[in-house]
Write a protein that holds these residues in place. Sequence first.
Motif, PDB file in Angstrom:
ATOM      1  N   THR A  42      -5.344 -11.605  -5.950  1.00 23.65           N
ATOM      2  CA  THR A  42      -4.203 -11.461  -5.034  1.00 23.65           C
ATOM      3  C   THR A  42      -4.193 -10.127  -4.290  1.00 23.65           C
ATOM      4  O   THR A  42      -3.352  -9.910  -3.436  1.00 23.65           O
ATOM      5  N   ARG A  52      -2.768   2.242  -2.593  1.00 21.19           N
ATOM      6  CA  ARG A  52      -2.094   1.161  -3.332  1.00 21.19           C
ATOM      7  C   ARG A  52      -2.689  -0.197  -2.954  1.00 21.19           C
ATOM      8  O   ARG A  52      -3.136  -0.397  -1.832  1.00 21.19           O
ATOM      9  N   PRO A  53      -2.675  -1.145  -3.928  1.00 20.73           N
ATOM     10  CA  PRO A  53      -3.262  -2.460  -3.662  1.00 20.73           C
ATOM     11  C   PRO A  53      -2.391  -3.312  -2.729  1.00 20.73           C
ATOM     12  O   PRO A  53      -1.166  -3.262  -2.812  1.00 20.73           O
ATOM     13  N   ARG A  54      -3.051  -4.085  -1.885  1.00 19.19           N
ATOM     14  CA  ARG A  54      -2.342  -5.009  -0.986  1.00 19.19           C
ATOM     15  C   ARG A  54      -3.112  -6.323  -0.893  1.00 19.19           C
ATOM     16  O   ARG A  54      -4.335  -6.355  -1.066  1.00 19.19           O
TER      17      ARG A  54
ATOM     18  N   THR B 138       5.939  -4.031  -1.820  1.00 21.57           N
ATOM     19  CA  THR B 138       4.558  -4.026  -1.325  1.00 21.57           C
ATOM     20  C   THR B 138       3.569  -4.490  -2.387  1.00 21.57           C
ATOM     21  O   THR B 138       2.376  -4.577  -2.117  1.00 21.57           O
ATOM     22  N   LEU B 139       4.044  -4.805  -3.586  1.00 24.01           N
ATOM     23  CA  LEU B 139       3.123  -5.231  -4.651  1.00 24.01           C
ATOM     24  C   LEU B 139       2.454  -6.559  -4.298  1.00 24.01           C
ATOM     25  O   LEU B 139       3.115  -7.478  -3.800  1.00 24.01           O
ATOM     26  N   PRO B 140       1.148  -6.688  -4.584  1.00 24.76           N
ATOM     27  CA  PRO B 140       0.515  -7.999  -4.447  1.00 24.76           C
ATOM     28  C   PRO B 140       1.252  -9.020  -5.325  1.00 24.76           C
ATOM     29  O   PRO B 140       1.608  -8.717  -6.462  1.00 24.76           O
ATOM     30  N   GLY B 250       5.749  -4.077 -11.472  1.00 24.65           N
ATOM     31  CA  GLY B 250       4.332  -4.325 -11.729  1.00 24.65           C
ATOM     32  C   GLY B 250       3.531  -3.091 -11.368  1.00 24.65           C
ATOM     33  O   GLY B 250       4.022  -2.210 -10.660  1.00 24.65           O
ATOM     34  N   GLU B 251       2.304  -3.026 -11.882  1.00 18.91           N
ATOM     35  CA  GLU B 251       1.429  -1.900 -11.550  1.00 18.91           C
ATOM     36  C   GLU B 251       0.476  -2.297 -10.424  1.00 18.91           C
ATOM     37  O   GLU B 251       0.622  -1.875  -9.292  1.00 18.91           O
ATOM     38  N   GLU B 252      -0.500  -3.136 -10.747  1.00 24.51           N
ATOM     39  CA  GLU B 252      -1.458  -3.578  -9.735  1.00 24.51           C
ATOM     40  C   GLU B 252      -1.012  -4.865  -9.065  1.00 24.51           C
ATOM     41  O   GLU B 252      -1.506  -5.220  -8.005  1.00 24.51           O
ATOM     42  N   ARG B 253      -0.110  -5.604  -9.736  1.00 25.88           N
ATOM     43  CA  ARG B 253       0.472  -6.789  -9.111  1.00 25.88           C
ATOM     44  C   ARG B 253       1.814  -7.083  -9.759  1.00 25.88           C
ATOM     45  O   ARG B 253       2.166  -6.513 -10.782  1.00 25.88           O
TER      46      ARG B 253
END
Lengths: 99, 499
Positions: A42, A52-54, B138-140, B250-253
Motif C-alpha cells: 500500500t 514518510r511513506p505514501r 497521510t498514512l498509507p 499507524g507507523e508505516e501504514r
Amino acid sequence: MNPLELVRAQPGPAFTVTLDGREIEALPGQSVAAALWTAGVTSWRSTRGAGRPRGVFCGIGVCFDCLVTVNDRPNQRACLVPVRPGDTIRTQEGTGHDD
Amino acid sequence: MTDRPHLAVIGAGPAGLAASLAAAARGIRVTLIDAGAMAGGQFYRGPAPGLGARRPQALHHQWRTGDRLARGLAGHVTAGTIEHLTDHHVWCVERQSDGFAVHALLGPEQERPVTVGVDAVLLATGGYEKVLPFPGWTLPGVVTAGGAQAMLKGSLVVPGRTAVVAGTGPLLLPVATGLAAAGVDVAALVESADPKALLRGTGDAKAFLERARALAAQPGKVAEGAQYAAQLVRHRVKVMARHTVVEAHGEERLDAVTVAALDGDGRVRPGTERRIPCDTLAVGHGMLPHTDLAESLGCRVDGLDVHVDEEQRTDVPGVWAAGETTGIGGSALSLAEGHIAGRSVAARLTGAEPDPREWAAVAKSRTRMREFFAALDTVYVPPAHWTEQVTDDTVVCRCEEVTGGEIRRAVGELGAGDVRTVKLLTRAGMGWCQGRMCEPAVAGLAGCAQTSARRLLARPVPLGVLARAEEDLAGAEEDLAGAVEDPDEPGGPGASEDD
C-alpha cells in the motif's frame, strides 16, 4: 466474496512484473496501483521532506500521492498507468531523480 | 465535407456523454475528448475489459443508464458522427480568432501533445473529492472515499480487509455498501452530519420547508437512500451519525482510527473517543468542481462553480458547460444539463435560435435536481469546528509537507488572510496537485472562504510541450463522411432512473 467474484470476472492470463526486483503477479487491465494493492503493498513512495511513506490517496490522478518509478521513468501516477507484462516497478525516494 | 460545425466536448462522464449524443444527433460534428481509456467518467467507471467482468452491474447503481449511453456513443462512433479521443488529458483551451484550440497530452505518461481545432467547446470536466485533514490522514491505507470506489470499479481491487468509511455526504453510502459487497469488513460508517435532519425541523423553518419540498419531488432519490440503508443493515455495517474521525493511527501504514461524537455545535464531545482497528479508511467531505479550463478561458465562476445560463452557456461566446463543473449535483442532473447543452449547441452553431420548449421536461427535471442537492447541502456539511482537529504537526499540504502549525503562523504572526498569501509564505498548494487537495483546508485555517484557484494550466505540462504549443495548432484533420442523423436518439436526458 472478493471483487473479482462479485462481478464474475474471467480475467485474461496473469503476468509477472517486478517491484524492487521482487516478482509479483498482475492482471490485464489493472493499473500499477491495483497490481500493487493485490500484492498487499500500500505504499511505494517516500516524501521529499520527512521521508514518510505514501501510496494511493485520490485514486483518480488528481493528488499525485501515488507517484512511482515505472521502467526507469520516475513520477508516474500509479493509479493511472496501466500495468504491462514485464514492467519494472521501483519504489520512489524523494523526487525520484536521485537514484 | 467537414463544413458541419465542430464541437469539442471535454469529459466523457454523464454530462459529456449526454451532450455529445444530443449534439451529434442534430448534425453537429463532435469530438469527445477524455482522459479515460473508456467513456463513463467517474460515475460510470467500469472494469477494464482485460478483467473480463461478466456482471459489472454488481458494482453500479445506474448501470443501465451508463450502458445505454455507451451504446449510443458506439453507434455514433461507428457512423462517424462522434470522434472519441481516449487517454487525452486536456491542459488548456485557447481562444482563437475563428474558434478554439484544445491542447491535450496523450496517454498516462502525458508527454506527447495533441491539439484539436474546433468552433465551440463544451466543458464537462466533472469534479473531484474534498478531504479535510486530521492527524494521520497521510498514512498509507487512508484513501479518499471516491478513490476507494474508483479502484474497486475500475480495477476490481480493495485496499485492505477491514475498513472505516468516514466524512460526510451521500457518496459515503455507495462506497460503504460497495466495499462490503466486495468482501471488505466495513467496521463503521462514520457520518458527521445527521441524515435524519433531512426529514426533521432542524434549522430555520424556511430551510426545513424547502428541504421537505425538494425531497418530496424526488421519490426515486428517497427510495435510493432506503436501498442503501437496507444494504448497510444486511452487511451489518454500524452507522455512526454525528461522529467524526479525530485521528488515524499507524507507523508505516494505518492500523486504527479514533472516532468521537460531535455535539450540537459541531465540536468533538470530550470523553467519547473510541478506537476502531482497521487497515483502510475511506474518507471524503463532499465534492469540488473542476473549473481550471473554464477559468483559463475567462469564464465567470460564481464561488466554486462555472456560471451558466438557462441553455448551459458560459459568459464566453462559444463555450458551454454542463455537469458538476457548474455545481455538484450528481449524475441525473449532469445528464439533464448535458442534454440541454448539446441541444443549445446544435441550434446555435447552425445559426438558429433554440426553442427551450423543446426541452421543457428536461429543464423541469434539472430544476428539481438542483433543489434536491441544495437541500442535501444544508445537511451534509463537515463539522463546524473541524479545524480544531488539525494539530500543529498535522501535514495539511500533502505535496509540500506543510503543517497546520506553519499555516497558523502564516495567518497569526504574518497576517496572511487568504489562500494565496498562505501559499506564498509557506508553499502550501505549490506542489504537484497545485493545491487541489489542501485548498479547502488552507482556506479553513486562514478563516476565509474557498474561492476558485485560477490555475493557468489544468495539469502539469512538460516545458518542451509548452514551447512547441504554438507550432502544433494544425487541428484535427479528420474527414467525416456526411452527417448521419440518428433518428432514435440514444441517451436522452436522465429522466429515467434505472435499477
